[in-house]
Design a protein around this motif. Structure first.
Motif, PDB file in Angstrom:
ATOM      1  N   GLN A  45       0.891  -1.380   0.065  1.00 58.44           N
ATOM      2  CA  GLN A  45       0.021   0.103   0.007  1.00 58.44           C
ATOM      3  C   GLN A  45       0.988   1.329   0.009  1.00 58.44           C
ATOM      4  OE1 GLN A  45      -0.484  -2.684   2.255  1.00 58.44           O
ATOM      5  NE2 GLN A  45      -1.975  -3.561   0.924  1.00 58.44           N
ATOM      6  N   GLY A  46       2.130   1.255  -0.101  1.00 57.30           N
ATOM      7  CA  GLY A  46       3.155   2.156  -0.061  1.00 57.30           C
ATOM      8  C   GLY A  46       3.319   2.793   1.352  1.00 57.30           C
ATOM      9  N   ARG A  47       2.964   2.289   2.307  1.00 57.50           N
ATOM     10  CA  ARG A  47       3.394   2.760   3.807  1.00 57.50           C
ATOM     11  C   ARG A  47       4.715   2.472   4.193  1.00 57.50           C
ATOM     12  NH1 ARG A  47      -2.462   0.115   5.594  1.00 57.50           N
ATOM     13  NH2 ARG A  47      -1.075  -1.826   5.064  1.00 57.50           N
ATOM     14  N   PRO A  48       5.290   3.425   5.024  1.00 61.51           N
ATOM     15  CA  PRO A  48       6.731   3.196   5.321  1.00 61.51           C
ATOM     16  C   PRO A  48       6.794   2.336   6.276  1.00 61.51           C
ATOM     17  CG  PRO A  48       6.210   5.696   4.959  1.00 61.51           C
ATOM     18  CD  PRO A  48       4.889   4.924   4.818  1.00 61.51           C
ATOM     19  N   LEU A  49       7.798   1.383   6.285  1.00 57.47           N
ATOM     20  CA  LEU A  49       7.866   0.315   7.273  1.00 57.47           C
ATOM     21  C   LEU A  49       8.705   0.426   8.464  1.00 57.47           C
ATOM     22  CD1 LEU A  49       7.195  -2.757   4.911  1.00 57.47           C
ATOM     23  CD2 LEU A  49       5.485  -1.842   6.717  1.00 57.47           C
ATOM     24  N   PHE A  50       8.622  -0.107   9.487  1.00 57.50           N
ATOM     25  CA  PHE A  50       9.715  -0.296  10.643  1.00 57.50           C
ATOM     26  C   PHE A  50       9.610  -1.704  10.926  1.00 57.50           C
ATOM     27  CE2 PHE A  50       7.660   3.868  10.505  1.00 57.50           C
ATOM     28  CZ  PHE A  50       8.636   4.733  11.197  1.00 57.50           C
ATOM     29  N   TYR A  51      10.918  -1.946  11.603  1.00 61.82           N
ATOM     30  CA  TYR A  51      10.874  -3.480  12.025  1.00 61.82           C
ATOM     31  C   TYR A  51      11.458  -3.741  13.523  1.00 61.82           C
ATOM     32  CZ  TYR A  51      15.746  -3.749  11.545  1.00 61.82           C
ATOM     33  OH  TYR A  51      17.458  -3.454  11.507  1.00 61.82           O
ATOM     34  N   ARG A  52      10.968  -4.864  13.957  1.00 62.01           N
ATOM     35  CA  ARG A  52      11.657  -5.240  15.211  1.00 62.01           C
ATOM     36  C   ARG A  52      12.030  -6.716  14.993  1.00 62.01           C
ATOM     37  NH1 ARG A  52       7.600  -4.006  20.147  1.00 62.01           N
ATOM     38  NH2 ARG A  52       9.559  -4.022  21.162  1.00 62.01           N
ATOM     39  N   PRO A  53      13.424  -6.731  15.364  1.00 62.63           N
ATOM     40  CA  PRO A  53      14.050  -8.061  15.219  1.00 62.63           C
ATOM     41  C   PRO A  53      13.556  -9.184  16.157  1.00 62.63           C
ATOM     42  CG  PRO A  53      15.705  -6.682  16.405  1.00 62.63           C
ATOM     43  CD  PRO A  53      14.392  -5.618  16.053  1.00 62.63           C
ATOM     44  N   TYR A  54      13.754 -10.381  15.788  1.00 65.35           N
ATOM     45  CA  TYR A  54      13.202 -11.441  16.920  1.00 65.35           C
ATOM     46  C   TYR A  54      13.989 -12.817  16.097  1.00 65.35           C
ATOM     47  CZ  TYR A  54       9.638 -13.681  13.534  1.00 65.35           C
ATOM     48  OH  TYR A  54       9.140 -14.215  12.633  1.00 65.35           O
ATOM     49  N   THR A  55      13.973 -13.939  16.892  1.00 64.37           N
ATOM     50  CA  THR A  55      14.431 -15.026  16.653  1.00 64.37           C
ATOM     51  C   THR A  55      13.376 -16.109  16.476  1.00 64.37           C
ATOM     52  OG1 THR A  55      16.662 -14.760  17.661  1.00 64.37           O
ATOM     53  CG2 THR A  55      16.267 -17.087  17.085  1.00 64.37           C
ATOM     54  N   SER A 109      14.955 -12.995  12.459  1.00 66.37           N
ATOM     55  CA  SER A 109      14.042 -12.539  11.437  1.00 66.37           C
ATOM     56  C   SER A 109      13.560 -11.338  11.853  1.00 66.37           C
ATOM     57  CB  SER A 109      12.803 -13.772  11.721  1.00 66.37           C
ATOM     58  OG  SER A 109      11.804 -13.380  10.713  1.00 66.37           O
ATOM     59  N   ARG A 110      12.488 -10.775  11.194  1.00 72.05           N
ATOM     60  CA  ARG A 110      12.037  -9.558  11.646  1.00 72.05           C
ATOM     61  C   ARG A 110      10.584  -9.588  11.343  1.00 72.05           C
ATOM     62  NH1 ARG A 110      15.806  -5.350   7.712  1.00 72.05           N
ATOM     63  NH2 ARG A 110      17.839  -5.913   8.939  1.00 72.05           N
ATOM     64  N   LYS A 111       9.857  -8.747  12.438  1.00 68.42           N
ATOM     65  CA  LYS A 111       8.518  -8.569  12.082  1.00 68.42           C
ATOM     66  C   LYS A 111       8.315  -6.923  11.737  1.00 68.42           C
ATOM     67  CE  LYS A 111       6.650 -11.871  15.481  1.00 68.42           C
ATOM     68  NZ  LYS A 111       5.761 -11.756  16.604  1.00 68.42           N
ATOM     69  N   TYR A 112       7.277  -6.716  10.669  1.00 69.49           N
ATOM     70  CA  TYR A 112       7.414  -5.330  10.166  1.00 69.49           C
ATOM     71  C   TYR A 112       6.147  -4.725  10.698  1.00 69.49           C
ATOM     72  CZ  TYR A 112      11.231  -6.699   7.149  1.00 69.49           C
ATOM     73  OH  TYR A 112      12.209  -7.209   6.730  1.00 69.49           O
ATOM     74  N   TYR A 113       6.230  -3.376  10.736  1.00 71.69           N
ATOM     75  CA  TYR A 113       5.130  -2.565  11.346  1.00 71.69           C
ATOM     76  C   TYR A 113       4.982  -1.056  10.468  1.00 71.69           C
ATOM     77  CZ  TYR A 113       5.504  -5.710  15.235  1.00 71.69           C
ATOM     78  OH  TYR A 113       5.950  -6.638  16.228  1.00 71.69           O
ATOM     79  N   TYR A 126       0.126   4.904  17.077  1.00 69.31           N
ATOM     80  CA  TYR A 126       0.592   3.587  17.560  1.00 69.31           C
ATOM     81  C   TYR A 126       1.060   2.583  16.328  1.00 69.31           C
ATOM     82  CZ  TYR A 126      -4.210   2.648  16.178  1.00 69.31           C
ATOM     83  OH  TYR A 126      -5.527   2.587  15.739  1.00 69.31           O
ATOM     84  N   PHE A 127       1.837   1.707  16.455  1.00 66.18           N
ATOM     85  CA  PHE A 127       2.361   0.951  15.328  1.00 66.18           C
ATOM     86  C   PHE A 127       1.513  -0.344  15.264  1.00 66.18           C
ATOM     87  CE2 PHE A 127       6.273   3.164  16.368  1.00 66.18           C
ATOM     88  CZ  PHE A 127       6.758   3.522  15.200  1.00 66.18           C
ATOM     89  N   ILE A 128       1.206  -0.685  13.907  1.00 65.22           N
ATOM     90  CA  ILE A 128       0.238  -1.893  13.696  1.00 65.22           C
ATOM     91  C   ILE A 128       1.148  -2.849  12.946  1.00 65.22           C
ATOM     92  CG2 ILE A 128      -1.616  -2.566  12.163  1.00 65.22           C
ATOM     93  CD1 ILE A 128      -2.560   0.231  12.741  1.00 65.22           C
ATOM     94  N   GLU A 129       1.124  -4.112  13.260  1.00 63.75           N
ATOM     95  CA  GLU A 129       1.908  -5.244  12.669  1.00 63.75           C
ATOM     96  C   GLU A 129       1.315  -5.275  10.984  1.00 63.75           C
ATOM     97  OE1 GLU A 129       3.441  -9.979  12.959  1.00 63.75           O
ATOM     98  OE2 GLU A 129       2.257  -8.822  14.685  1.00 63.75           O
TER      99      GLU A 129
END
Length: 477
Positions: free
Chosen positions: A104-114, A144-148, A156-159
């Motif tokens: 959808q063109g939205r800028p993304l942020f990530y959180r690292p996890y295993t 791995s990463r989870k994106y928001y 607030y951030f949405i996954e």
């Protein structure tokens, strides 16, 4: 006028963003940690090594990210929306800029996890119907990463359901929403397979392989059938899996052509000992994964299988490969822009490959090609640094110039520093002072600043010693 990330045209102007609070006066109030590409170059023919390392640098008190402004209030970070509204406090160690956008063109942020991945390791014998089942499984931990993405109100951030393996646009940088989008009705579809591999040290792991195709409508995967050994897939009409999904990677169409990666099979004769003190030729078949350009029918437009010979018997082969950098330094790769695409070309010594089983890189350079493979001629003595918006960024003797894809200079002058064009404007420097020019060569931000950010979805931040920060925005009717 409204904020615009489109490529600069005659309707665009540059304005200043004025808010009911003050912009910072200092350039920086602290440091930031970020991922940086590091390259190790060799003189012995070894492939250049790329690795991502953690680096630290001064954080600009106003930092842009895909249209947002990160405001550093003496160590407390806030996210500012493109209108200047304060959205939320921001912790850049919890939600890290991904330099990617979702569909959808939205800028993304990530959180690292295993993550723990389970993979099959042993197949049963076939039953009377030829069916086989997995008997044993193993587990492996992977980073791995989870994106928001940010909610509409910015609170607030949405996954996100973003999948980096399938949704990435080839390069990772602060690109506008339109970058890498298709201009064709052909869509990309993929099929993911997993292979269990065992190393020479008897270590078992998994190899994920993605196979790609282009189609107006998706393939009905439930109609694909495995053979009795559980290895080969085909459709009801007998079309093989390799014919349906011929690419190991596929990028969106641009100007009627697409960049893909393919397994290229070729062969050669290899001289080996015959066991009796003599020599004999061994026929060898190899597979090389390389970049290609295809049209809308899937026709490969040109090949990299070029051979070079010298009078001394030296020979070399060419191949097209992924860009060295995966950031903005490789802009122009993967997509055609004003009839040209950037392409990394390697040539390697054939003797080392066929006789010594080694890859010895002879040359490694970037060129610009047309869809038929013909190379665009760069002015003599200049090195291609970047290409976008139909404009080449060239370097010669530490000075920079801009050259248009029609074969004319944008401005017949040299800059002491320069960045690539994005959204039709570029940051450059004269005598140590930075300004911004547009794709007609006109100055749209004067050369009087000590720092200017790359344009970020229409927003540019500029800093002047002794005066502080100014926010410029590209506006369009």
């Amino acid at each position: 006028y409204t904020l615009s990330s489109k490529v600069w045209d005659s309707s665009c102007v540059m304005g200043k963003l004025v808010c009911d609070y003050a912009w910072p006066k200092a350039f920086s109030y602290g440091e930031k940690t970020f991922d940086e590409e590091k390259f190790t170059y060799y003189d012995d023919g070894t492939e250049t090594k790329r690795e991502v390392v953690k680096s630290t640098a001064k954080r600009p008190a106003l930092e842009t990210y895909m249209g947002y402004i990160i405001y550093d209030d003496r160590g407390i970070l806030y996210l500012i929306n493109p209108d200047g509204g304060v959205m939320t406090k921001y912790d850049d160690t919890a939600y890290i800029p991904a330099y990617a956008r979702d569909k959808q063109g939205r800028p993304l942020f990530y959180r690292p996890y295993t993550a723990t991945v389970q993979y099959p390791t042993q197949l049963s014998e076939a039953d009377e119907n030829g069916n086989r089942q997995w008997l044993n499984y193993a587990e492996m931990k992977v980073d791995s990463r989870k994106y928001y993405y940010l909610s509409e109100n910015g609170q607030y951030f949405i996954e996100s359901d973003y999948n980096d393996a399938t949704d990435n646009r080839g390069l990772y940088f602060d690109y506008p929403a339109y970058y890498g989008n298709t201009d064709s009705n052909l869509n990309r579809y993929y099929f993911n397979t997993t292979a269990v591999v065992t190393s020479l040290k008897n270590e078992t792991g998994i190899l994920n392989r993605m196979s790609w195709m282009y189609s107006v409508t998706p393939v009905k995967l439930n109609e694909l059938k495995f053979d009795k050994d559980g290895k080969n897939l085909s459709d009801p009409n007998g079309k093989t899996f390799e014919q349906m999904f011929p690419y190991t990677m596929a990028y969106n169409y641009s100007e009627n052509y697409a960049a893909v990666k393919m397994d290229i099979k070729w062969d050669y004769d290899h001289e080996i000992d015959d066991g009796y003190g003599g020599k004999k030729n061994e026929y060898v078949q190899v597979t090389s994964n390389e970049l290609r350009v295809v049209d809308k029918t899937g026709k490969v437009m040109f090949s990299s299988r070029k051979n070079y010979f010298s009078e001394l018997g030296w020979t070399a082969n060419e191949r097209y490969v992924d860009p060295l950098s995966l950031g903005i330094d490789s802009i122009g790769s993967y997509y055609f822009d004003n009839g040209l695409m950037r392409l990394r070309v390697q040539s390697y010594d054939r003797y080392y490959f066929t006789d010594l089983d080694m890859v010895f890189i002879v040359t490694d350079e970037d060129i610009l090609v047309r869809p038929d493979g013909k190379e665009f001629t760069v002015p003599s003595g200049y090195k291609l640094k970047a290409y976008s918006n139909g404009i080449l960024l060239l370097e010669k003797d530490g000075k920079y110039s801009y050259y248009k894809s029609n074969g004319t200079w944008l401005r017949e002058m040299e800059f002491t520093d320069a960045e690539t064009f994005l959204e039709g404007i570029a940051v450059c420097a004269l005598n140590g002072k930075y300004g911004v020019i547009n794709n007609s060569g006109n100055v749209v931000v004067p050369f009087e600043y000590d720092y200017i950010s790359t344009v970020s979805s229409g927003t540019v931040t500029a800093y002047k010693n002794g005066e502080g920060w100014t926010v410029f925005q590209k506006l369009s009717k």
